[in-house]
Design a protein around this motif. Structure first.
Motif, PDB file in Angstrom:
ATOM      1  N   ASP A  19       0.864  -1.185   0.000  1.00 21.10           N
ATOM      2  CA  ASP A  19       0.000   0.000   0.000  1.00 21.10           C
ATOM      3  C   ASP A  19       0.901   1.236   0.000  1.00 21.10           C
ATOM      4  OD1 ASP A  19      -2.172   1.396   2.629  1.00 21.10           O
ATOM      5  OD2 ASP A  19      -1.363   2.246   0.760  1.00 21.10           O
ATOM      6  N   MET A  20       0.922   1.908  -1.166  1.00 14.05           N
ATOM      7  CA  MET A  20       1.716   3.138  -1.270  1.00 14.05           C
ATOM      8  C   MET A  20       0.798   4.361  -1.219  1.00 14.05           C
ATOM      9  SD  MET A  20       4.853   2.205  -1.509  1.00 14.05           S
ATOM     10  CE  MET A  20       5.975   3.061  -2.585  1.00 14.05           C
ATOM     11  N   VAL A  21      -0.436   4.117  -0.712  1.00 13.02           N
ATOM     12  CA  VAL A  21      -1.364   5.232  -0.477  1.00 13.02           C
ATOM     13  C   VAL A  21      -1.145   5.768   0.940  1.00 13.02           C
ATOM     14  CG1 VAL A  21      -3.809   5.877  -0.299  1.00 13.02           C
ATOM     15  CG2 VAL A  21      -3.059   4.251  -2.071  1.00 13.02           C
ATOM     16  N   THR A  22      -0.999   4.846   1.909  1.00 11.22           N
ATOM     17  CA  THR A  22      -0.815   5.288   3.308  1.00 11.22           C
ATOM     18  C   THR A  22       0.640   5.149   3.761  1.00 11.22           C
ATOM     19  OG1 THR A  22      -1.239   3.079   4.182  1.00 11.22           O
ATOM     20  CG2 THR A  22      -3.166   4.507   3.843  1.00 11.22           C
ATOM     21  N   GLN A  23       1.528   4.659   2.886  1.00 10.97           N
ATOM     22  CA  GLN A  23       2.963   4.662   3.229  1.00 10.97           C
ATOM     23  C   GLN A  23       3.734   4.984   1.956  1.00 10.97           C
ATOM     24  OE1 GLN A  23       3.922   0.729   4.957  1.00 10.97           O
ATOM     25  NE2 GLN A  23       3.084  -0.277   3.168  1.00 10.97           N
ATOM     26  N   ASP A  45       6.844 -13.773  -7.141  1.00  9.46           N
ATOM     27  CA  ASP A  45       7.052 -13.641  -8.593  1.00  9.46           C
ATOM     28  C   ASP A  45       7.075 -12.163  -8.995  1.00  9.46           C
ATOM     29  OD1 ASP A  45       7.026 -16.417  -9.021  1.00  9.46           O
ATOM     30  OD2 ASP A  45       4.855 -16.452  -9.332  1.00  9.46           O
ATOM     31  N   GLN A  46       6.154 -11.403  -8.414  1.00  4.40           N
ATOM     32  CA  GLN A  46       6.076  -9.968  -8.689  1.00  4.40           C
ATOM     33  C   GLN A  46       5.793  -9.164  -7.411  1.00  4.40           C
ATOM     34  OE1 GLN A  46       4.125 -11.954 -11.104  1.00  4.40           O
ATOM     35  NE2 GLN A  46       5.755 -11.740 -12.644  1.00  4.40           N
ATOM     36  N   LEU A  47       6.306  -7.945  -7.392  1.00  5.22           N
ATOM     37  CA  LEU A  47       5.967  -6.925  -6.393  1.00  5.22           C
ATOM     38  C   LEU A  47       4.920  -6.010  -7.009  1.00  5.22           C
ATOM     39  CD1 LEU A  47       6.550  -5.065  -3.848  1.00  5.22           C
ATOM     40  CD2 LEU A  47       8.309  -3.975  -5.285  1.00  5.22           C
ATOM     41  N   LEU A  48       3.823  -5.786  -6.291  1.00  4.32           N
ATOM     42  CA  LEU A  48       2.746  -4.911  -6.795  1.00  4.32           C
ATOM     43  C   LEU A  48       2.648  -3.698  -5.875  1.00  4.32           C
ATOM     44  CD1 LEU A  48      -0.050  -7.622  -7.364  1.00  4.32           C
ATOM     45  CD2 LEU A  48       1.870  -7.018  -8.877  1.00  4.32           C
ATOM     46  N   LEU A  49       2.682  -2.505  -6.476  1.00  4.60           N
ATOM     47  CA  LEU A  49       2.537  -1.270  -5.699  1.00  4.60           C
ATOM     48  C   LEU A  49       1.168  -0.672  -5.972  1.00  4.60           C
ATOM     49  CD1 LEU A  49       6.033   0.457  -6.158  1.00  4.60           C
ATOM     50  CD2 LEU A  49       5.311  -1.274  -4.468  1.00  4.60           C
ATOM     51  N   VAL A  50       0.448  -0.369  -4.911  1.00  2.00           N
ATOM     52  CA  VAL A  50      -0.871   0.267  -4.988  1.00  2.00           C
ATOM     53  C   VAL A  50      -0.661   1.750  -4.703  1.00  2.00           C
ATOM     54  CG1 VAL A  50      -3.193   0.360  -3.983  1.00  2.00           C
ATOM     55  CG2 VAL A  50      -1.989  -1.840  -4.170  1.00  2.00           C
ATOM     56  N   GLU A  51      -0.833   2.587  -5.738  1.00  2.00           N
ATOM     57  CA  GLU A  51      -0.529   4.013  -5.585  1.00  2.00           C
ATOM     58  C   GLU A  51      -1.770   4.871  -5.817  1.00  2.00           C
ATOM     59  OE1 GLU A  51       4.171   4.010  -6.998  1.00  2.00           O
ATOM     60  OE2 GLU A  51       2.647   4.887  -8.310  1.00  2.00           O
ATOM     61  N   ASP A  59      -9.172   5.442  -9.971  1.00  5.02           N
ATOM     62  CA  ASP A  59      -9.194   5.223  -8.517  1.00  5.02           C
ATOM     63  C   ASP A  59      -7.795   4.979  -7.941  1.00  5.02           C
ATOM     64  OD1 ASP A  59     -12.095   5.258  -8.180  1.00  5.02           O
ATOM     65  OD2 ASP A  59     -12.057   3.437  -9.410  1.00  5.02           O
ATOM     66  N   PHE A  60      -6.959   4.284  -8.742  1.00  3.83           N
ATOM     67  CA  PHE A  60      -5.601   3.955  -8.276  1.00  3.83           C
ATOM     68  C   PHE A  60      -4.649   3.907  -9.473  1.00  3.83           C
ATOM     69  CE2 PHE A  60      -6.724   2.881  -3.979  1.00  3.83           C
ATOM     70  CZ  PHE A  60      -7.998   2.331  -4.048  1.00  3.83           C
ATOM     71  N   ARG A  61      -3.368   3.877  -9.154  1.00  4.37           N
ATOM     72  CA  ARG A  61      -2.328   3.523 -10.136  1.00  4.37           C
ATOM     73  C   ARG A  61      -1.710   2.209  -9.672  1.00  4.37           C
ATOM     74  NH1 ARG A  61       1.219   7.650 -12.447  1.00  4.37           N
ATOM     75  NH2 ARG A  61       1.176   8.583 -10.373  1.00  4.37           N
ATOM     76  N   TYR A  62      -1.294   1.373 -10.621  1.00  4.95           N
ATOM     77  CA  TYR A  62      -0.831  -0.001 -10.353  1.00  4.95           C
ATOM     78  C   TYR A  62       0.535  -0.156 -11.002  1.00  4.95           C
ATOM     79  CZ  TYR A  62      -1.287  -5.153 -11.329  1.00  4.95           C
ATOM     80  OH  TYR A  62      -1.143  -6.511 -11.453  1.00  4.95           O
ATOM     81  N   ARG A  63       1.563  -0.372 -10.174  1.00  4.76           N
ATOM     82  CA  ARG A  63       2.902  -0.599 -10.729  1.00  4.76           C
ATOM     83  C   ARG A  63       3.344  -2.012 -10.403  1.00  4.76           C
ATOM     84  NH1 ARG A  63       6.969   3.993  -9.007  1.00  4.76           N
ATOM     85  NH2 ARG A  63       8.240   3.082 -10.665  1.00  4.76           N
ATOM     86  N   ILE A  64       4.068  -2.645 -11.350  1.00  6.09           N
ATOM     87  CA  ILE A  64       4.392  -4.058 -11.269  1.00  6.09           C
ATOM     88  C   ILE A  64       5.887  -4.243 -11.494  1.00  6.09           C
ATOM     89  CG2 ILE A  64       3.975  -6.335 -12.316  1.00  6.09           C
ATOM     90  CD1 ILE A  64       1.474  -4.227 -13.565  1.00  6.09           C
TER      91      ILE A  64
END
Ligand SMILES: N[C@H](CCC[C@H](N)C(=O)O)C(=O)O
Length: 276
Positions: A19-23, A45-51, A59-64
């Motif tokens: 969660d890169m919205v609250t951290q 396998d992958q790191l997912l960032l919720v921005e 609503d969000f941005r999604y980085r992989i």
């Protein structure tokens, strides 16, 4: 700093979701590789960032990021886990969630039975945009590998895929051919190599050697690319059950001009925190 994360998977394709919205944290490719290590790190396998979104209509941005630290354009199994994550973390209460990715927007819908449906957007077939080197667009291409010619399809779901049809996925040479196709010179940004067995017009079996990871238990964009390849060859119906080593997805593609729709599960494994 102490970084909170959630370990999740989509049919065994596993993720560290942050969660890169609250951290807020910046991770280098080396740090991602260390975190992805299945013995010395968390393992994924992958790191997912919720921005937060970059546009007001999203609503969000999604980085992989793949386990090798490379940032990529799209991850289908990850998109379903993304939807489960933002709902469980109460980052949204919406049932239809609009998300920006590096290569276009996707829509995630949480179904009543807990499955997630993702509008993955239209497949990209123009070789220039895949990217795939060829002198003309075609349904299949002959790829020279180790002195022999392989007939493949080249499809992008935002990320590049080569799809090879085989008689039997269990005996398909994934370990041998996967790495060679994955870094073939005609795929300037490398590719994910899918091995597809057509069981009948409504069912395929699939194994995928993923770019930046190796063979995974499931690949959502790979399932989409395989159905597109099979449909373009006139061998598959609009809705196909794709059975991967980790489980099955339902993929629907009405044809050119329509988006690919993917439905399947998303599973939370544990909550964790780690120093970075
Ligand atoms: N390895 C892929 C990204 C993850 C795709 C896969 N995990 C999925 O579910 O679509 C690539 O480098 O394009």
């Amino acid at each position: 700093m102490l970084l909170r994360f959630t370990k999740m998977h989509g049919l065994g394709n596993d993720f560290m979701v942050v969660d890169m919205v609250t951290q807020s944290v910046r991770l280098s490719p080396e740090q991602i590789r260390d975190l992805a290590d299945r013995r010395f790190g968390i393992g994924f396998d992958q790191l997912l960032l919720v921005e937060p979104p970059g546009r007001p209509d999203m609503d969000f941005r999604y980085r992989i990021f793949n386990a090798d630290g490379s940032e990529v354009e799209q991850c289908g199994n990850g998109a379903r886990c993304f939807a489960r994550f933002v709902r469980d973390k109460k980052l949204t209460v919406k049932e239809l969630i609009r998300v920006e990715t590096a290569r276009g927007d996707i829509e995630l819908r949480v179904e009543k039975n807990g499955d997630i449906t993702v509008n993955m957007g239209e497949p990209i077939l123009d070789p220039w945009d895949i990217p795939f080197k060829t002198d003309r667009q075609s349904i299949t291409y002959n790829l020279e590998v180790d002195g022999r010619e392989l007939e493949i399809a080249a499809v992008s779901m935002g990320n590049p895929h080569a799809v090879l049809q085989v008689d039997d996925v269990d005996s398909a040479p994934v370990e041998k051919l996967g790495p060679v196709i994955h870094r073939h010179i005609r795929f300037p940004e490398r590719c994910n190599a899918g091995f597809m067995e057509i069981v009948n017009p409504a069912e395929i079996r699939l194994r995928v050697y993923e770019r930046g990871v190796g063979e995974t238990l499931a690949c959502g964009t790979g399932a989409c690319a395989a159905v597109v390849a099979g449909r373009l060859r006139g061998m598959l119906e609009e809705t196909v059950t794709v059975t991967l080593p980790g489980g099955s997805l339902s993929i629907t593609w009405k044809g050119e001009g329509y988006p690919v729709m993917m439905t399947g599960p998303a599973t939370r494994v544990y909550e964790g925190q780690t120093r970075v």
